[in-house]
Design a protein around this motif. Structure first.
Motif, short mmCIF file in Angstrom:
data_model
loop_
_atom_site.label_atom_id
_atom_site.label_comp_id
_atom_site.label_asym_id
_atom_site.label_seq_id
_atom_site.Cartn_x
_atom_site.Cartn_y
_atom_site.Cartn_z
N GLU B 338 0.85 -1.19 0.00
CA GLU B 338 0.00 0.00 0.00
C GLU B 338 0.88 1.23 0.00
O GLU B 338 1.76 1.36 0.84
N GLY B 341 -0.91 6.04 2.73
CA GLY B 341 -1.31 5.72 4.10
C GLY B 341 -0.36 4.75 4.77
O GLY B 341 -0.44 4.54 5.96
N ARG B 342 0.55 4.12 4.01
CA ARG B 342 1.53 3.25 4.65
C ARG B 342 2.94 3.61 4.15
O ARG B 342 3.79 4.01 4.92
N GLY B 343 3.16 3.50 2.86
CA GLY B 343 4.46 3.88 2.32
C GLY B 343 4.64 5.38 2.27
O GLY B 343 5.76 5.87 2.23
N ALA B 344 3.54 6.10 2.27
CA ALA B 344 3.60 7.56 2.24
C ALA B 344 2.38 8.12 2.94
O ALA B 344 1.34 7.49 3.01
N VAL B 345 2.53 9.34 3.50
CA VAL B 345 1.42 10.03 4.15
C VAL B 345 0.76 10.93 3.10
O VAL B 345 1.41 11.85 2.61
N PRO B 346 -0.50 10.67 2.74
CA PRO B 346 -1.12 11.38 1.62
C PRO B 346 -1.12 12.90 1.80
O PRO B 346 -0.91 13.64 0.85
#
Lengths: 356, 499
Positions: B338, B341-346
């Motif tokens: 994902e 929300g997991r690899g990056a903060v939207p």
């Protein structure tokens, strides 16, 4: 025609400043209608609410006096809120802070305790922090919702206050009023401006604002808290400890509320009395959100809400507005603010349909 | 042709905000035909299907059914005409039985429905137990339930959205047999895919979509995969010939009888997983997702702690009890499946997203964030990995899946890891970006990095990996040498026919 919300590429800076203004304008319009419907002179009511606080130095200094605890508590709460740690019971931590600070002047009414004032502030800070950390312990150990725990602890704090004021701490010469002895001079905060009640707790609050700004916007710890709030799974992925966020978020909130409570008894009250439960802890939640949980925004919002507090007092007197109407005004402000806040991240697009 | 087409689209267009998802699409589907809609991710296939199924309405253009113009305001309008659709992501309730799921949409007594389900199963090779609970069914069986549910409405046109992307090879064969039987009964089938070989095998017509427009109408049986791909991506397929790996070096990741109970009813319990990963090699884990892939990735990354420290070793150290940050310090990096929300903060800028895992790269000074370093790192990542974005201040949430994946992969690669775990590297990524991502991983391997890839795409695993494992129901197969094994053998492990 259809209305759509389209996500912006990045948060709009213009909207960040216009949203609060727009919210204020809409609130004024809605309350004009409301006040008129109540059969009051709506113009006079708004005048009293928003302008009177600026018309004399004394009423302005009262605004600053109100602003100090609101600003201090809201800065502490906002740190937790940004990490999705919802401390709703700052009122309880505020009361416990006031209690702990009052213990010294109650047991040393002649002021013969070294470093009386700094010790009171330290006691208050410690009390508020520990009281908030009860919720942190229950959340991290048993998964109990900190929203409920802090709120219930606030109710308990009120009962502890009642017990002390009606029992062991009651002023023996106080005609049976539920209040402690008047504090000695060395237990009182120095006044900031002569002839007013504004004391140096305003400086505490401003100092806390600087601290919150540096931590939340420029320090890695603040970044971790923000990440935990925006995307908990990203925080987990990065390896930021979730329990630590809870301890930190609640602890700092309790610390701020505790100092505010100590400042209240060592400031305008000058003793511990029941009216210390004035609702600052709850109002600070509104202050934090109206300020966009941003340390700079909270300075502005705490000032605005204080104006409305002082203005509300005068509106109940001069325009005959019921107290509830003033509270509705505050509620409207929050409502419209949350509405306009959407515009920071989204823009509105009107979708014209081709008629079939 | 004298008879009008069953379904005809004429100059159909649809735009979302600034994106022209479909532009002047013309399409004709005839009864008894299997018609492929071919295109990369983002070419507008899904939008087109939503228009045909009445989920969305076109901004302009016309849709004809048996020569009559129709307006499809909602899916039930399409169903009333005889259009059925099987979505890529199934819409079944896991806690209900097959017949209960079916009866939510189809009127009738459960006993009669169960009989009908069994009959259809016999007729079209869609066998499934009507009374089985859905959460016990394999992916292939779930898809059969979805198809049966459509068939019970007697459709004349069946739309299948990427039906093979979730299936092991054996189940794909079976699905194709079913579709051919339906075709023989005179049904029209719209088959959406980006897998060229399947389309050449199954379909008699193909419409190729690129950038929201139809770029070609061909008989796929008369074209080779290369020329179809060229129609699809608009240029020559990049040549994928990679240097053979050098012999691998020392061991860098090791799983020792890793077992972990599932966290919820719908999770997967992992049992006795053994794995070795060495410097300079790429090892792949094949299998249909939902067989423990997420659980395994979280255990290796440290998001879930293992029950015993010794179950996981990174760089020779026991790390089962350590968190993600401690494992990164040992030289581990992880690209999760994902992205948002997991690899990056939207909600955060790309620059702030660099900080998420790359903070150890000199980005902090006494805990304070050094914005200039953060931005320089981000700019370098954007350039080196061809991330299409306005710049380091753009928010991660506003980027396309492929671009964000390139950014996250770039960020993790720039950490110079010794061991890397990459989970579903090319999910939802267009061909161009996917090729670039695979090339990067191979470069990393040649520089001595040890890479573990978890993927559903078998072609991708065969292209990159020297050894393959298969994860099925929480069990990991022994290591198979990629040069000696075949997709069929992998497929047998995927459905549990081999252990």
């Amino acid at each position: 025609m259809k209305l759509r919300l389209i996500r912006r590429d990045s948060a709009s800076r213009i909207a960040m400043f216009t949203a609060p203004v727009l919210a204020l304008v809409l609130t004024c319009l809605a309350s004009l209608i409301l006040f008129a419907a109540l059969g009051k002179d709506a113009g006079a009511a708004l005048h009293a609410l928003l302008l009177k606080p600026f018309l004399s130095w004394y009423s302005f200094s009262e605004v600053l006096l109100k602003m100090a605890p609101l600003l201090l508590i809201a800065q502490g709460l906002a740190i937790g809120f940004r990490a999705n740690v919802f401390n709703i019971g700052a009122e309880g931590q505020f009361i416990v802070g006031a209690l702990c600070a009052s213990a010294l002047p109650v047991y040393y009414p002649d002021g013969d305790f070294p470093m009386m004032l700094p010790a009171m502030i330290a006691f208050g800070a410690l009390g508020g922090t520990v009281y908030a950390l009860i919720a942190a312990a229950l959340r991290t150990r048993f998964g109990a919702s900190e929203i409920l725990v802090t709120l219930m602890l606030a109710l308990i704090a009120v009962q502890i206050l009642n017990y002390l004021l009606l029992g062991p701490w009651k002023d023996p010469r106080g005609f049976n009023f539920p209040q402690t002895v008047m504090f000695p001079d060395n237990a009182m905060l120095p006044i900031l401006f002569d002839g007013t009640r504004t004391n140096i707790s305003l400086l505490f609050a401003l100092l806390a604002s600087v601290f919150a700004y540096l931590m939340m916007q420029h320090h890695f710890r603040g970044y971790q808290l923000r990440t935990a709030g925006l995307a908990p799974r990203a925080a987990l992925y990065a390896g930021f400890s979730a329990p630590r966020m809870v301890w930190l978020g609640l602890g700092l909130g309790g610390l701020a509320a505790g100092i505010a409570g100590a400042s209240e008894v060592a400031g305008p009250l000058g003793q511990l009395q029941r009216s210390v439960t004035s609702g600052y802890g709850y109002a600070a939640i509104i202050v934090a959100y109206v300020g966009g949980l941003n340390p700079l925004g909270i300075i502005a919002s705490s000032f605005l809400i204080s104006v409305i507090y002082i203005g509300g007092d005068s509106a109940t007197v001069s325009a005959g507005l019921p107290v509830a109407a003033v509270e509705v005004f505050q509620g409207l402000l929050l409502f419209f603010y949350l509405l306009t806040f959407t515009l920071i991240r989204f823009r509105i697009e009107f979708d014209r349909k081709v008629p079939a | 042709m004298s008879q009008p087409a069953l379904l005809r689209l004429s100059k159909v267009s649809k735009r979302y905000g600034t994106v022209q998802a479909n532009h002047d699409i013309d399409l004709e589907v005839h009864s008894g035909s299997i018609h492929a809609v071919l295109g990369e991710n983002g070419a507008g296939k899904s939008t087109l299907m939503k228009l045909i199924y009445g989920v969305e309405q076109p901004d302009s253009g016309h849709i004809y059914w048996n020569g009559q113009e129709v307006h499809l305001a909602r899916p039930s309008d399409a169903q009333a005409l005889g259009i059925g659709m099987v979505f890529q992501h199934f819409s079944l309730f896991e806690t209900l039985s097959v017949v209960q799921n079916v009866s939510l949409m189809i009127p009738g007594k459960p006993a009669e429905l169960a009989q009908q389900i069994a009959d259809l199963g016999d007729q079209f090779g869609l066998s499934v137990d009507p009374h089985a609970m859905v959460h016990r069914l394999s992916v292939g069986e779930r898809q059969r339930v979805e198809i049966i549910r459509c068939l019970l409405l007697n459709p004349k046109l069946l739309i299948l959205d990427e039906p093979t992307s979730v299936l092991p090879p054996q189940s794909v064969r079976r699905l194709f047999e079913t579709l051919r039987k339906l075709q023989a009964e005179g049904m029209a089938i719209l088959f959406i895919s980006h897998k060229l070989d399947e389309i050449r095998e199954l379909c008699d017509t193909a419409s190729v979509l690129r950038g929201g427009e139809v770029t070609g109408r061909v008989d796929p049986r008369e074209h080779d995969a290369r020329s179809l791909a060229q129609l699809m991506i608009g240029r020559e397929m990049p040549n994928v010939a990679h240097a053979a790996p050098r012999p691998p070096g020392e061991e860098r990741l090791r799983l020792n009888a890793l077992s972990h109970p599932r966290a919820s009813r719908f999770g997967t319990t992992l049992e006795g997983i053994d794995l070795k990963l060495r410097s300079g090699e790429i090892v792949g884990i094949a299998g249909i997702s939902g067989n423990g892939q997420q659980e395994l990735a979280a255990l290796i990354s440290g998001e879930t702690r293992a029950q015993e420290p010794g179950m996981i070793e990174i760089m020779g150290k026991k790390v089962g009890h350590l968190g993600p940050m401690a494992r990164r310090k040992l030289g581990f990096a992880f690209v999760p499946e994902e992205r948002l929300g997991r690899g990056a903060v939207p909600e955060m800028s790309l620059a702030d997203n660099s900080l998420l895992t790359a903070h150890s790269r000199n980005m902090l000074s006494r805990g304070f964030i050094r914005r200039s370093v953060e931005r320089a790192f981000t700019r370098e990542c954007i350039e080196a990995f061809d991330v299409r974005t306005p710049g380091p201040d753009a928010e991660a949430g506003a980027m396309s899946g492929g671009n964000l994946q390139k950014f996250i992969l770039g960020r993790e690669i720039m950490l110079n890891p010794d061991v890397m775990l990459v989970s579903q590297p090319t999910w939802g990524v267009d061909i161009g970006a996917a090729t670039a991502i695979r090339r990067r991983l191979l470069e990393m391997r040649d520089q001595g990095c040890a890479i573990l890839v978890i993927s559903e795409e078998m072609d991708e695993l065969f292209e990159m990996c020297s050894k393959l494992h298969v994860l099925h129901k929480g069990h990991l197969s022994p290591a198979l040498d990629a040069a000696d094994t075949t997709p069929q053998e992998i497929g047998r492990y995927m459905i549990g026919a081999a252990t």
